[in-house]
Design a protein around this motif. Structure first.
Motif, PDB file in Angstrom:
ATOM      1  N   LEU A 190      24.374 -11.113  46.566  1.00 54.42           N
ATOM      2  CA  LEU A 190      23.755  -9.998  45.838  1.00 54.42           C
ATOM      3  C   LEU A 190      22.258 -10.233  45.640  1.00 54.42           C
ATOM      4  CD1 LEU A 190      26.532  -9.331  43.189  1.00 54.42           C
ATOM      5  CD2 LEU A 190      25.775  -7.717  44.960  1.00 54.42           C
ATOM      6  N   GLU A 191      21.866 -11.487  45.436  1.00 53.53           N
ATOM      7  CA  GLU A 191      20.460 -11.808  45.206  1.00 53.53           C
ATOM      8  C   GLU A 191      19.634 -11.846  46.482  1.00 53.53           C
ATOM      9  OE1 GLU A 191      20.613 -15.470  43.000  1.00 53.53           O
ATOM     10  OE2 GLU A 191      21.145 -14.433  41.137  1.00 53.53           O
ATOM     11  N   THR A 192      20.281 -12.058  47.620  1.00 52.56           N
ATOM     12  CA  THR A 192      19.511 -12.226  48.852  1.00 52.56           C
ATOM     13  C   THR A 192      19.838 -11.205  49.945  1.00 52.56           C
ATOM     14  OG1 THR A 192      21.129 -13.816  49.720  1.00 52.56           O
ATOM     15  CG2 THR A 192      19.260 -14.712  48.477  1.00 52.56           C
ATOM     16  N   GLY A 193      21.066 -10.709  49.993  1.00 53.61           N
ATOM     17  CA  GLY A 193      21.482  -9.868  51.101  1.00 53.61           C
ATOM     18  C   GLY A 193      21.495  -8.385  50.831  1.00 53.61           C
ATOM     19  N   LEU A 194      21.796  -7.996  49.603  1.00 50.65           N
ATOM     20  CA  LEU A 194      21.957  -6.577  49.296  1.00 50.65           C
ATOM     21  C   LEU A 194      20.661  -5.792  49.500  1.00 50.65           C
ATOM     22  CD1 LEU A 194      23.885  -4.352  48.299  1.00 50.65           C
ATOM     23  CD2 LEU A 194      23.156  -4.909  45.974  1.00 50.65           C
ATOM     24  N   SER A 195      19.558  -6.328  49.052  1.00 51.53           N
ATOM     25  CA  SER A 195      18.292  -5.595  49.142  1.00 51.53           C
ATOM     26  C   SER A 195      17.849  -5.381  50.583  1.00 51.53           C
ATOM     27  CB  SER A 195      17.203  -6.314  48.353  1.00 51.53           C
ATOM     28  OG  SER A 195      16.977  -7.601  48.889  1.00 51.53           O
ATOM     29  N   LEU A 196      18.375  -6.146  51.517  1.00 57.33           N
ATOM     30  CA  LEU A 196      18.039  -5.988  52.931  1.00 57.33           C
ATOM     31  C   LEU A 196      18.737  -4.785  53.556  1.00 57.33           C
ATOM     32  CD1 LEU A 196      18.361  -9.716  54.047  1.00 57.33           C
ATOM     33  CD2 LEU A 196      16.270  -8.486  53.395  1.00 57.33           C
ATOM     34  N   LEU A 197      19.649  -4.144  52.799  1.00 54.89           N
ATOM     35  CA  LEU A 197      20.464  -3.067  53.348  1.00 54.89           C
ATOM     36  C   LEU A 197      19.996  -1.672  52.936  1.00 54.89           C
ATOM     37  CD1 LEU A 197      23.929  -4.779  52.811  1.00 54.89           C
ATOM     38  CD2 LEU A 197      22.581  -4.645  54.920  1.00 54.89           C
ATOM     39  N   ASP A 198      18.816  -1.561  52.369  1.00 58.88           N
ATOM     40  CA  ASP A 198      18.246  -0.260  51.985  1.00 58.88           C
ATOM     41  C   ASP A 198      19.213   0.567  51.128  1.00 58.88           C
ATOM     42  OD1 ASP A 198      15.986  -0.876  53.527  1.00 58.88           O
ATOM     43  OD2 ASP A 198      16.840   0.047  55.314  1.00 58.88           O
ATOM     44  N   VAL A 199      19.684  -0.032  50.043  1.00 55.38           N
ATOM     45  CA  VAL A 199      20.699   0.626  49.215  1.00 55.38           C
ATOM     46  C   VAL A 199      20.119   1.501  48.105  1.00 55.38           C
ATOM     47  CG1 VAL A 199      22.490  -1.085  49.691  1.00 55.38           C
ATOM     48  CG2 VAL A 199      20.942  -1.411  47.728  1.00 55.38           C
ATOM     49  N   ALA A 200      18.822   1.453  47.875  1.00 54.62           N
ATOM     50  CA  ALA A 200      18.228   2.240  46.792  1.00 54.62           C
ATOM     51  C   ALA A 200      18.576   3.716  46.949  1.00 54.62           C
ATOM     52  CB  ALA A 200      16.708   2.059  46.765  1.00 54.62           C
ATOM     53  N   GLY A 201      19.028   4.322  45.861  1.00 53.84           N
ATOM     54  CA  GLY A 201      19.384   5.728  45.856  1.00 53.84           C
ATOM     55  C   GLY A 201      20.815   6.023  46.259  1.00 53.84           C
ATOM     56  N   LYS A 202      21.530   5.029  46.769  1.00 51.41           N
ATOM     57  CA  LYS A 202      22.919   5.227  47.164  1.00 51.41           C
ATOM     58  C   LYS A 202      23.836   5.101  45.949  1.00 51.41           C
ATOM     59  CE  LYS A 202      22.298   3.187  51.775  1.00 51.41           C
ATOM     60  NZ  LYS A 202      22.372   4.394  52.560  1.00 51.41           N
ATOM     61  N   LEU A 203      25.036   5.674  46.059  1.00 53.95           N
ATOM     62  CA  LEU A 203      26.050   5.520  45.032  1.00 53.95           C
ATOM     63  C   LEU A 203      26.643   4.127  45.146  1.00 53.95           C
ATOM     64  CD1 LEU A 203      27.610   7.151  42.843  1.00 53.95           C
ATOM     65  CD2 LEU A 203      29.338   7.573  44.597  1.00 53.95           C
ATOM     66  N   GLY A 204      26.820   3.462  44.012  1.00 58.10           N
ATOM     67  CA  GLY A 204      27.373   2.112  44.020  1.00 58.10           C
ATOM     68  C   GLY A 204      28.510   1.952  43.042  1.00 58.10           C
ATOM     69  N   GLY A 205      29.409   1.059  43.369  1.00 61.72           N
ATOM     70  CA  GLY A 205      30.532   0.749  42.498  1.00 61.72           C
ATOM     71  C   GLY A 205      30.980  -0.676  42.721  1.00 61.72           C
ATOM     72  N   ALA A 206      31.901  -1.133  41.863  1.00 59.27           N
ATOM     73  CA  ALA A 206      32.342  -2.519  41.936  1.00 59.27           C
ATOM     74  C   ALA A 206      33.800  -2.644  41.533  1.00 59.27           C
ATOM     75  CB  ALA A 206      31.477  -3.391  41.034  1.00 59.27           C
ATOM     76  N   TYR A 207      34.427  -3.704  42.029  1.00 62.14           N
ATOM     77  CA  TYR A 207      35.806  -4.027  41.662  1.00 62.14           C
ATOM     78  C   TYR A 207      35.980  -5.536  41.692  1.00 62.14           C
ATOM     79  CZ  TYR A 207      36.978  -4.935  46.581  1.00 62.14           C
ATOM     80  OH  TYR A 207      37.035  -5.444  47.850  1.00 62.14           O
ATOM     81  N   ALA A 208      37.090  -5.994  41.128  1.00 59.97           N
ATOM     82  CA  ALA A 208      37.350  -7.430  41.085  1.00 59.97           C
ATOM     83  C   ALA A 208      38.844  -7.705  41.179  1.00 59.97           C
ATOM     84  CB  ALA A 208      36.790  -8.031  39.793  1.00 59.97           C
ATOM     85  N   THR A 209      39.146  -8.938  41.534  1.00 58.78           N
ATOM     86  CA  THR A 209      40.500  -9.459  41.434  1.00 58.78           C
ATOM     87  C   THR A 209      40.431 -10.670  40.519  1.00 58.78           C
ATOM     88  OG1 THR A 209      40.184 -10.816  43.414  1.00 58.78           O
ATOM     89  CG2 THR A 209      41.209  -8.648  43.713  1.00 58.78           C
ATOM     90  N   ALA A 210      41.539 -10.934  39.831  1.00 62.98           N
ATOM     91  CA  ALA A 210      41.563 -12.048  38.882  1.00 62.98           C
ATOM     92  C   ALA A 210      42.950 -12.669  38.868  1.00 62.98           C
ATOM     93  CB  ALA A 210      41.187 -11.560  37.483  1.00 62.98           C
ATOM     94  N   GLY A 211      43.002 -13.903  38.421  1.00 59.41           N
ATOM     95  CA  GLY A 211      44.265 -14.622  38.363  1.00 59.41           C
ATOM     96  C   GLY A 211      45.117 -14.250  37.173  1.00 59.41           C
ATOM     97  N   TYR A 212      44.491 -13.654  36.166  1.00 65.09           N
ATOM     98  CA  TYR A 212      45.248 -13.284  34.978  1.00 65.09           C
ATOM     99  C   TYR A 212      44.464 -12.277  34.155  1.00 65.09           C
ATOM    100  CZ  TYR A 212      42.244 -17.030  33.291  1.00 65.09           C
ATOM    101  OH  TYR A 212      41.156 -17.830  33.033  1.00 65.09           O
ATOM    102  N   ILE A 213      45.186 -11.553  33.305  1.00 62.68           N
ATOM    103  CA  ILE A 213      44.548 -10.575  32.422  1.00 62.68           C
ATOM    104  C   ILE A 213      43.547 -11.302  31.545  1.00 62.68           C
ATOM    105  CG2 ILE A 213      44.964  -8.967  30.510  1.00 62.68           C
ATOM    106  CD1 ILE A 213      47.724  -8.449  31.749  1.00 62.68           C
ATOM    107  N   HIS A 214      42.439 -10.697  31.289  1.00 65.77           N
ATOM    108  CA  HIS A 214      41.347 -11.263  30.488  1.00 65.77           C
ATOM    109  C   HIS A 214      40.724 -12.484  31.158  1.00 65.77           C
ATOM    110  CE1 HIS A 214      42.838  -8.448  27.615  1.00 65.77           C
ATOM    111  NE2 HIS A 214      43.977  -9.084  27.499  1.00 65.77           N
ATOM    112  N   GLY A 215      40.803 -12.518  32.488  1.00 65.70           N
ATOM    113  CA  GLY A 215      40.251 -13.633  33.244  1.00 65.70           C
ATOM    114  C   GLY A 215      38.807 -13.443  33.650  1.00 65.70           C
ATOM    115  N   GLY A 216      38.179 -12.357  33.212  1.00 69.96           N
ATOM    116  CA  GLY A 216      36.775 -12.146  33.502  1.00 69.96           C
ATOM    117  C   GLY A 216      36.476 -11.083  34.536  1.00 69.96           C
ATOM    118  N   GLY A 217      37.486 -10.350  34.965  1.00 69.42           N
ATOM    119  CA  GLY A 217      37.253  -9.301  35.963  1.00 69.42           C
ATOM    120  C   GLY A 217      36.209  -8.297  35.524  1.00 69.42           C
ATOM    121  N   ASP A 218      36.273  -7.866  34.264  1.00 66.74           N
ATOM    122  CA  ASP A 218      35.284  -6.911  33.752  1.00 66.74           C
ATOM    123  C   ASP A 218      33.875  -7.508  33.769  1.00 66.74           C
ATOM    124  OD1 ASP A 218      37.252  -5.060  33.356  1.00 66.74           O
ATOM    125  OD2 ASP A 218      37.278  -5.224  31.177  1.00 66.74           O
ATOM    126  N   LEU A 219      33.759  -8.783  33.419  1.00 69.66           N
ATOM    127  CA  LEU A 219      32.437  -9.425  33.444  1.00 69.66           C
ATOM    128  C   LEU A 219      31.893  -9.506  34.865  1.00 69.66           C
ATOM    129  CD1 LEU A 219      33.029 -12.345  30.917  1.00 69.66           C
ATOM    130  CD2 LEU A 219      31.726 -10.242  30.549  1.00 69.66           C
TER     131      LEU A 219
END
Length: 161
Positions: free
Chosen positions: A71-100
């Protein structure tokens, strides 16, 4: 309309969730969706995409070090400014930090000038306030949630394209 889903995955769970999101995207009229590991991103496809969704496994209550570095080095090389963005995660257990982990990704997307979206509660149930999280070991039980998320992201991308 093109949607890129980019992920880091060690066990295959996060990659599998990317496929479910792509299925949701494809349920909307005229979409294209491709999934990419952070090791094999098709820069041209991402640059042509209307939306970019980023996924990470959760380790120690946070995103992976590989994803943070990308995210710190590769994303900005992809000309993403102005695009719609979203995120998701997988975790080993509930309250395992997926939201963070999702919040960290969303912060990076904002810094790179993206418009972030999740659908929140405006579409009703299932509520996806900041992004979906799948909990191992039965990540496939979250397939419908991830498909709904992909569909909502595609619908929003079409509205702003």
């Amino acid at each position: 309309m093109k949607v890129s889903i980019i992920y880091d995955s060690k066990t295959g769970h996060t990659a599998r969730m990317a496929e479910y999101i792509a299925q949701g995207v494809l349920s909307v009229d005229n979409p294209e969706a491709k999934t990419f590991s952070i090791d094999a991103v098709d820069a041209d496809y991402v640059k042509e995409s209307s939306a970019v969704i980023i996924g990470t496994p959760t380790y120690h209550g946070y995103l992976t070090a590989r994803m943070k570095q990308w995210l710190e080095t590769g994303l900005s090389l992809l000309d993403v400014a102005g695009k719609l963005g979203g995120a998701y995660a997988t975790a080993g257990y509930i309250h395992g930090g997926g939201d963070l982990a999702i919040q960290c990704i969303l912060t990076h997307l904002l810094v790179d000038g993206m418009i972030v979206y999740s659908g929140g509660h405006c579409h009703g149930k299932p509520f996806i306030h900041i992004g979906p999280v799948a909990i191992a070991p039965d990540v496939d039980s979250f397939a419908d949630l991830f498909r709904v998320y992909g569909k909502r992201m595609a619908q929003q991308a079409l509205q702003i394209a």
